[in-house]
Scaffold this motif. Structure first.
Motif, PDB file in Angstrom:
ATOM      1  N   SER A  55      -8.910  -7.187   0.904  1.00 20.97           N
ATOM      2  CA  SER A  55      -9.389  -7.487   2.254  1.00 20.97           C
ATOM      3  C   SER A  55      -9.772  -8.949   2.402  1.00 20.97           C
ATOM      4  O   SER A  55      -9.524  -9.568   3.446  1.00 20.97           O
TER       5      SER A  55
ATOM      6  N   ARG B  24      -4.480  -5.387   6.120  1.00 22.63           N
ATOM      7  CA  ARG B  24      -5.360  -4.503   6.897  1.00 22.63           C
ATOM      8  C   ARG B  24      -5.497  -3.204   6.119  1.00 22.63           C
ATOM      9  O   ARG B  24      -4.497  -2.574   5.764  1.00 22.63           O
TER      10      ARG B  24
ATOM     11  N   ASP C  31      -9.672   2.653   1.786  1.00 22.14           N
ATOM     12  CA  ASP C  31     -10.464   1.691   1.007  1.00 22.14           C
ATOM     13  C   ASP C  31     -11.009   2.260  -0.288  1.00 22.14           C
ATOM     14  O   ASP C  31     -11.866   1.655  -0.929  1.00 22.14           O
TER      15      ASP C  31
ATOM     16  N   VAL D 133      -2.796  -0.442   2.198  1.00 21.10           N
ATOM     17  CA  VAL D 133      -2.879  -1.585   3.104  1.00 21.10           C
ATOM     18  C   VAL D 133      -1.572  -1.752   3.855  1.00 21.10           C
ATOM     19  O   VAL D 133      -0.495  -1.373   3.382  1.00 21.10           O
ATOM     20  N   THR D 134      -1.670  -2.328   5.054  1.00 19.40           N
ATOM     21  CA  THR D 134      -0.503  -2.790   5.789  1.00 19.40           C
ATOM     22  C   THR D 134      -0.613  -4.303   5.924  1.00 19.40           C
ATOM     23  O   THR D 134      -1.666  -4.894   5.652  1.00 19.40           O
ATOM     24  N   SER D 135       0.464  -4.927   6.351  1.00 21.19           N
ATOM     25  CA  SER D 135       0.443  -6.364   6.627  1.00 21.19           C
ATOM     26  C   SER D 135      -0.229  -6.572   7.981  1.00 21.19           C
ATOM     27  O   SER D 135       0.192  -5.997   8.982  1.00 21.19           O
ATOM     28  N   ARG D 136      -1.289  -7.368   8.003  1.00 20.99           N
ATOM     29  CA  ARG D 136      -2.113  -7.494   9.212  1.00 20.99           C
ATOM     30  C   ARG D 136      -1.292  -7.963  10.415  1.00 20.99           C
ATOM     31  O   ARG D 136      -1.354  -7.383  11.494  1.00 20.99           O
ATOM     32  N   ASP D 137      -0.535  -9.010  10.259  1.00 22.42           N
ATOM     33  CA  ASP D 137       0.239  -9.572  11.369  1.00 22.42           C
ATOM     34  C   ASP D 137       1.741  -9.470  11.149  1.00 22.42           C
ATOM     35  O   ASP D 137       2.521 -10.037  11.920  1.00 22.42           O
TER      36      ASP D 137
ATOM     37  N   THR E  84       5.666   1.310  10.534  1.00 23.36           N
ATOM     38  CA  THR E  84       4.684   0.496   9.826  1.00 23.36           C
ATOM     39  C   THR E  84       4.764   0.789   8.339  1.00 23.36           C
ATOM     40  O   THR E  84       4.685   1.944   7.914  1.00 23.36           O
TER      41      THR E  84
END
Length: 425
Positions: A336, A342, A346, A355-359, A390
């Protein structure tokens, strides 16, 4: 096209990989060949894709070898093994807040077989007149889709959307009707490691039944969470404390810390497991009742479960899983802080980080490839179709991950992130 010949060391005669040789070879030579052929496979302790237990202490390893040839289904020939299995069933019934003198069930080859048996029980107990359906979340394991296809049951799947990957009470109210044979609630998603709100789902079904609607049972797929929540989340109501829960499955070979090939299925009472699932056979000289889908399978995993229960005790399991959860949360915090991720999971429930890619700027598949070059196996997979393709990168923390290995992993991820940032600048 024939497979390329495999060789073991200099001067060894090649072995065609697609045919049995005319003459056998020495044991040491063949063992060496096996090692040679498998030399590029990932080291199990660095396989962060699997939930399966990959290490055991020496005493247990010896027991596994001793009882590998004992057939679990030959209960008349191995009555002690049958008793051992039922000791485990009673321990699990207590652990899942059931009555050990009333609950029924046993060992199966994994949670997939357990799911098929649990689904068959739900279907047999159902008394509707239309095409049957089964309600589940979008992240339900593929074994439930197999059940629906094999038994001609309509899968009713709650729509996934940002913030709601799981089945919840609202979805249950939307999807259930008089032809619903049951609701599958997942305690520990393989997508993100989170628990579904079993108590809320059960309460919604209680309300439906009390208002004159269908009386729909719940099966809890606790493949992973069934060996985590009792030790780390004892106040969480998800098990036989809820009258709506008729059956539970769990995988002994995941956080039960046993070798692959072991699942458990328990029903709260004999009435929850219809008699139609029981077959009486006289195959080995005596008449026995079976409810499994399969027959011959090694008894060693059941020995391992019994051994672990006594070896670790409640405190040992709690300590083991608390450590893995702590490491998972440490990894989640580290990712994080790096910026481009993102968090979906957790590690605060199952010790799983997702996790995913934030942008969308960081290609997760490129990251997985970079980690593979360092010996780590980390999967990247798409979320359900409703989530617009996603991608998710998931890290499963098991007992054999050390704190130093977690730091090594975070450093490798950090180096890739910094390298990708420089290239994109």
């Amino acid at each position: 096209m024939s497979a390329a010949p495999a060789a073991c060391g200099a001067g060894a005669e090649p072995v065609e990989a697609d045919e049995i040789p005319q003459h056998g070879r020495g044991a040491s030579e063949v063992a060496g060949l096996v090692h040679h052929l498998l030399r590029h496979d990932v080291e199990p302790t660095r396989n962060l894709a699997t939930f399966l237990t990959s290490s055991h202490e020496p005493e247990l390893q010896r027991l596994l070898g001793e009882y590998q040839t004992h057939n679990l289904v030959d209960r008349e020939q191995y009555p002690g093994m049958a008793d051992l299995e039922q000791h485990c069933v009673r321990m699990l019934a207590r652990m899942w807040q059931g009555d050990p003198d009333v609950a029924v069930g046993g060992a199966v080859t994994g949670s997939s077989e357990a799911a098929l048996l649990a689904g068959a029980a739900l279907l047999r107990r159902w008394r509707g007149s239309g095409p049957p359906n089964l309600v589940m979340g979008a992240h339900a394991h593929v074994c439930w889709h197999k059940f629906c296809r094999y038994w001609d049951v309509e899968p009713r799947i709650a729509t996934a959307r940002p913030g709601r990957l799981r089945l919840d009470a609202d979805s249950v109210r939307e999807l259930c009707d008089e032809n619903t044979i049951g609701v599958i609630s997942v305690l520990g998603s393989t997508l993100d490691g989170t628990y579904e709100p079993v108590a809320e789902i059960a309460a919604a079904l209680d309300a439906i039944a009390s208002s004159g609607g269908p009386d729909v049972p719940v099966h809890v797929d606790a493949a992973s969470g069934g060996f985590v929540a009792p030790f780390l989340d004892p106040g969480l109501e998800w098990d036989f404390r809820l009258a709506r829960v008729h059956s539970i499955n769990a995988s002994g070979h995941k956080y039960g810390l046993c070798p692959p090939g072991l699942g458990w299925i328990l029903w709260r009472d004999p009435e929850s497991r219809p008699d139609e699932l029981r077959f009486r056979t006289n195959y080995l000289g005596t008449s026995r009742t079976h409810h499994e889908l399969t027959f011959s399978r090694p008894a060693a995993p059941v020995v391992a479960q019994f051994y672990n229960f006594l070896r670790l005790g409640f405190a040992g399991y709690r300590s083991t899983h608390q450590r893995t959860r702590s490491i998972a949360r440490h990894i989640a915090r580290g990712l994080s802080r790096m910026g481009p991720f993102r968090l979906l999971g957790d590690g605060s429930q199952l010790p799983v980080v997702a996790v995913t890619s934030r942008d969308g700027d960081l290609e997760l598949q490129h990251l997985a490839t970079a980690l593979a070059r360092r010996g780590w196996s980390v999967p990247v997979y798409p979320l359900p179709a409703d989530m617009h393709h996603t991608d998710v990168l998931r890290i499963v923390v098991r007992r054999d991950m050390s704190w130093s290995a977690a730091e090594e992993l975070l450093c490798a991820v950090g180096e890739h992130v910094r390298s990708s940032t420089r290239e994109g600048a």
